[in-house]
Scaffold this motif. Structure first.
Motif, PDB file in Angstrom:
ATOM      1  N   TRP A  81      16.933  -3.763  12.054  1.00 16.89           N
ATOM      2  CA  TRP A  81      16.221  -3.570  10.792  1.00 16.89           C
ATOM      3  C   TRP A  81      15.128  -4.624  10.615  1.00 16.89           C
ATOM      4  N   GLU A  82      13.959  -4.167  10.170  1.00 16.11           N
ATOM      5  CA  GLU A  82      12.846  -5.063   9.842  1.00 16.11           C
ATOM      6  C   GLU A  82      12.268  -4.656   8.493  1.00 16.11           C
ATOM      7  N   THR A  83      11.837  -5.644   7.737  1.00 16.68           N
ATOM      8  CA  THR A  83      11.175  -5.382   6.465  1.00 16.68           C
ATOM      9  C   THR A  83       9.858  -6.142   6.413  1.00 16.68           C
ATOM     10  N   ALA A  84       8.966  -5.701   5.548  1.00 14.28           N
ATOM     11  CA  ALA A  84       7.658  -6.345   5.413  1.00 14.28           C
ATOM     12  C   ALA A  84       7.183  -6.268   3.975  1.00 14.28           C
ATOM     13  N   LEU A  85       6.487  -7.315   3.543  1.00 14.82           N
ATOM     14  CA  LEU A  85       5.860  -7.366   2.229  1.00 14.82           C
ATOM     15  C   LEU A  85       4.392  -7.731   2.416  1.00 14.82           C
TER      16      LEU A  85
ATOM     17  N   ILE B 191     -10.480 -10.542   9.514  1.00 14.45           N
ATOM     18  CA  ILE B 191     -10.093 -11.613  10.414  1.00 14.45           C
ATOM     19  C   ILE B 191      -8.900 -12.339   9.797  1.00 14.45           C
ATOM     20  N   GLY B 192      -7.920 -12.680  10.637  1.00 15.39           N
ATOM     21  CA  GLY B 192      -6.730 -13.316  10.086  1.00 15.39           C
ATOM     22  C   GLY B 192      -5.884 -13.979  11.148  1.00 15.39           C
ATOM     23  N   GLY B 193      -4.811 -14.608  10.691  1.00 15.89           N
ATOM     24  CA  GLY B 193      -3.909 -15.305  11.591  1.00 15.89           C
ATOM     25  C   GLY B 193      -2.476 -15.189  11.119  1.00 15.89           C
ATOM     26  N   ALA B 194      -1.532 -15.506  12.033  1.00 12.64           N
ATOM     27  CA  ALA B 194      -0.108 -15.404  11.711  1.00 12.64           C
ATOM     28  C   ALA B 194       0.680 -16.344  12.605  1.00 12.64           C
ATOM     29  N   THR B 195       1.881 -16.696  12.139  1.00 15.40           N
ATOM     30  CA  THR B 195       2.762 -17.545  12.926  1.00 15.40           C
ATOM     31  C   THR B 195       4.208 -17.300  12.511  1.00 15.40           C
ATOM     32  N   PRO B 196       5.162 -17.378  13.462  1.00 13.74           N
ATOM     33  CA  PRO B 196       6.576 -17.325  13.069  1.00 13.74           C
ATOM     34  C   PRO B 196       6.989 -18.649  12.452  1.00 13.74           C
ATOM     35  N   ILE B 197       7.843 -18.606  11.430  1.00  7.18           N
ATOM     36  CA  ILE B 197       8.231 -19.854  10.762  1.00  7.18           C
ATOM     37  C   ILE B 197       9.723 -20.174  10.907  1.00  7.18           C
ATOM     38  N   TRP B 198      10.587 -19.123  10.995  1.00  4.70           N
ATOM     39  CA  TRP B 198      12.019 -19.428  11.087  1.00  4.70           C
ATOM     40  C   TRP B 198      12.805 -18.160  11.364  1.00  4.70           C
ATOM     41  N   ARG B 199      13.592 -18.135  12.390  1.00  7.98           N
ATOM     42  CA  ARG B 199      14.560 -17.095  12.719  1.00  7.98           C
ATOM     43  C   ARG B 199      14.155 -15.683  12.288  1.00  7.98           C
ATOM     44  N   GLY B 200      13.168 -15.142  12.961  1.00  3.72           N
ATOM     45  CA  GLY B 200      12.760 -13.769  12.703  1.00  3.72           C
ATOM     46  C   GLY B 200      11.845 -13.578  11.522  1.00  3.72           C
ATOM     47  N   ILE B 201      11.437 -14.654  10.872  1.00  2.03           N
ATOM     48  CA  ILE B 201      10.529 -14.569   9.717  1.00  2.03           C
ATOM     49  C   ILE B 201       9.138 -15.038  10.142  1.00  2.03           C
TER      50      ILE B 201
ATOM     51  N   THR C 299       4.231 -10.824   5.121  1.00  5.52           N
ATOM     52  CA  THR C 299       5.384 -11.455   5.761  1.00  5.52           C
ATOM     53  C   THR C 299       6.268 -10.374   6.357  1.00  5.52           C
ATOM     54  N   THR C 300       6.823 -10.657   7.520  1.00  7.60           N
ATOM     55  CA  THR C 300       7.717  -9.734   8.217  1.00  7.60           C
ATOM     56  C   THR C 300       9.039 -10.431   8.491  1.00  7.60           C
ATOM     57  N   ILE C 301      10.141  -9.722   8.244  1.00  3.33           N
ATOM     58  CA  ILE C 301      11.472 -10.303   8.430  1.00  3.33           C
ATOM     59  C   ILE C 301      12.286  -9.391   9.343  1.00  3.33           C
ATOM     60  N   ASP C 302      12.697  -9.922  10.479  1.00  7.20           N
ATOM     61  CA  ASP C 302      13.655  -9.245  11.352  1.00  7.20           C
ATOM     62  C   ASP C 302      15.037  -9.625  10.851  1.00  7.20           C
ATOM     63  N   LEU C 303      15.689  -8.715  10.140  1.00  4.51           N
ATOM     64  CA  LEU C 303      16.931  -9.043   9.439  1.00  4.51           C
ATOM     65  C   LEU C 303      18.047  -9.462  10.399  1.00  4.51           C
ATOM     66  N   GLY C 304      18.112  -8.852  11.573  1.00  3.53           N
ATOM     67  CA  GLY C 304      19.139  -9.223  12.533  1.00  3.53           C
ATOM     68  C   GLY C 304      18.960 -10.637  13.034  1.00  3.53           C
ATOM     69  N   SER C 305      17.738 -11.010  13.395  1.00  2.96           N
ATOM     70  CA  SER C 305      17.464 -12.362  13.886  1.00  2.96           C
ATOM     71  C   SER C 305      17.642 -13.404  12.792  1.00  2.96           C
ATOM     72  N   THR C 306      17.403 -13.007  11.545  1.00  2.00           N
ATOM     73  CA  THR C 306      17.485 -13.964  10.443  1.00  2.00           C
ATOM     74  C   THR C 306      18.932 -14.236  10.028  1.00  2.00           C
ATOM     75  N   PHE C 307      19.738 -13.185   9.886  1.00  2.00           N
ATOM     76  CA  PHE C 307      21.068 -13.352   9.314  1.00  2.00           C
ATOM     77  C   PHE C 307      22.197 -13.400  10.347  1.00  2.00           C
ATOM     78  N   CYS C 308      21.980 -12.865  11.516  1.00  2.00           N
ATOM     79  CA  CYS C 308      23.032 -12.950  12.551  1.00  2.00           C
ATOM     80  C   CYS C 308      22.377 -13.095  13.923  1.00  2.00           C
ATOM     81  N   PRO C 309      21.751 -14.252  14.156  1.00  2.00           N
ATOM     82  CA  PRO C 309      20.998 -14.441  15.399  1.00  2.00           C
ATOM     83  C   PRO C 309      21.859 -14.545  16.650  1.00  2.00           C
ATOM     84  N   GLU C 310      23.111 -14.926  16.517  1.00  2.00           N
ATOM     85  CA  GLU C 310      23.950 -15.163  17.687  1.00  2.00           C
ATOM     86  C   GLU C 310      25.016 -14.096  17.885  1.00  2.00           C
ATOM     87  N   SER C 311      25.032 -13.062  17.074  1.00  2.31           N
ATOM     88  CA  SER C 311      26.020 -11.999  17.210  1.00  2.31           C
ATOM     89  C   SER C 311      25.445 -10.698  16.678  1.00  2.31           C
ATOM     90  N   ASN C 312      26.047  -9.592  17.087  1.00  3.56           N
ATOM     91  CA  ASN C 312      25.621  -8.287  16.598  1.00  3.56           C
ATOM     92  C   ASN C 312      26.212  -8.015  15.218  1.00  3.56           C
TER      93      ASN C 312
END
Length: 445
Positions: free
Chosen positions: A239-243, A165-175, A220-233
């Protein structure tokens, strides 16, 4: 009451005899669970767990809790898993070489929902749980811990109750971050009785308790595009990474008894204490990455599993304790590194195919461990699966999804020396084949 107590005493006697005498039957001890041995859901089975860190289904509570945020819809999933195995220990002087062929059969149920609607805030908070029960739901506790003269495989056999049993939430720009708990049981039993030599008992007292033990899983999951360049390609789009991190866990059983036998064993009686662990899961660190195209994705993961701690756990196990055995013959375990890679392709809006491959090195370092005689080999794991979405539902708000996964595990040949209770040594070669099939039905809400 007398017959029930007599059965309890005799059952305990048989258990003690099984511990202290040579066993001729096949052993099915297991130091695994369906999550690490096979895969929880069909996607995990089909990709050899290579894409499990990015699976948005309820199995994310075990592999990577933060992945619960990847799909904002709620989910109700039910499924089944059947694992058929033929584990061999070839001995030229024996008539047969199959050590274990008992299947593992799980029924699975899980649910995910957004608890954010309970608050005045629009921030999503996802809660998920999943449960797996052996023998298609009929066997809540599958437990077998024993010594063996014929050899027993380390990670196969009936699997214990699987509950997360567990839970999750987004915290900031693709993270996103998540945490969950793996729930195992620590059972204790106390038996006190007075018995005659004929087995008639009196003044019986039997108490059994099972307490849950919670072990932490972080992700933790990081959507690298949303995190580092959210407003442009940019080149990081897709790319996504997870730890992930899982603490070690195990199921445990302790039995304490005190039996007074009239005219033979006076008060305070014969005391017997047995303490043993099963379904050990090592401390695990994991890293995963995937790239998503328009209709496809490819990814992989690597896990470090710290199995070396199991040697210390066995020191307090009255069945597996080898304190009287020579130091160079005691069970030893190595930490392992497991690479996995997999891919998924959408044929159209209703059908997807996926596959994966992994190489799992055996954590069992010692090839000679008297009386326990564990067997374990390196294995190649290959999976293949299919998803189908039925969208012509009249009453349901979202389409129904069907998943099917198949996995084949080839256990590589490895030589061992078996040592029975009389000290007789036998050289054997261990190998095997495992076939796993899993299916599920998922409703979104």
């Amino acid at each position: 009451m007398a017959s029930t107590s007599r059965f309890s005493v005799r059952a305990l006697t048989l258990a003690v005899a099984a511990i202290s005498t040579t066993l001729s039957m096949s052993a099915s001890a297991s130091m695994g669970n369906i999550g690490t041995t096979y895969g929880v859901m069909p996607i995990d089975v089909a990709t050899a767990q290579s894409l499990s860190m990015f699976n948005d289904q309820v199995s994310a509570t075990y592999y990577n809790p933060s992945a619960l945020t990847l799909d904002e819809r709620g989910e109700l999933t039910t499924g089944m898993l059947h694992a058929e195995q033929e584990l061999r220990s070839a001995n030229p002087n024996a008539s047969g070489d199959v050590v274990s062929s008992s299947p593992s059969q799980h029924v699975l149920i899980g649910m995910k929902t957004n608890l954010g609607s309970l608050t005045r805030s629009d921030h999503p908070i996802y809660l998920g749980f999943i449960a797996g029960v052996e023998k298609y739901g009929k066997e809540m506790l599958a437990f077998d811990s024993q010594t063996s003269a014929n050899g027993q495989f380390l990670q196969y056999g009936k699997e214990p109750l699987f509950l997360n049993i567990g839970g999750a939430t987004p915290i900031w720009r693709g993270i996103s971050v998540g945490a969950s708990a793996r729930i195992t049981l620590e059972a204790t039993a106390n038996l006190n009785a007075v018995s005659t030599l004929g087995g008639e008992t009196s003044r019986e007292r039997l108490a059994v308790n099972a307490e849950p033990s919670l072990k932490t899983i972080l992700g933790t999951t990081i959507d690298l595009g949303s995190t580092f360049c959210p407003e442009s390609n940019c080149f990081l789009q897709g790319w996504e990474t997870a730890l992930t991190y899982r603490t070690k866990s195990s199921a445990a059983t302790t039995v304490d008894s005190n039996i007074i036998v009239t005219q033979t064993i006076p008060d305070p009686g014969l005391s017997l204490a047995v303490s043993t662990i099963d379904s050990f899961q090592p401390e695990t660190f994991g890293f995963g990455a995937q790239y998503k195209g328009e209709n496809w994705r490819i990814g992989g993961s690597i896990e470090q599993q710290n199995w070396s701690e199991l040697s210390k756990e066995f020191a307090g196990d009255t069945i597996k304790d080898q304190s009287t055995v020579a130091a160079d013959s005691r069970i030893q375990f190595d930490d392992t590194l497991i690479p996995r890679i997999g891919a998924e392709f959408a044929l159209n809006k209703n059908f997807s195919v996926r596959g994966g491959i992994a190489y799992e090195e055996s954590p069992l370092k010692s090839t000679r461990n008297p009386e326990i005689n564990y067997l374990d080999t390196d294995k190649i794991v290959v999976g293949l699966g299919l998803s189908a979405t039925y969208d012509r539902t009249r009453l349901l708000a979202y389409p129904i999804r069907f998943d099917l996964g198949y996995q084949y595990q080839q256990l590589q040949e490895r030589d061992f020396t078996l040592v029975d209770f009389d000290g007789t040594e036998t050289d054997v070669t261990a190998d095997g084949d495992v076939h796993v099939i899993s299916g599920s039905v998922t409703l979104k809400f």
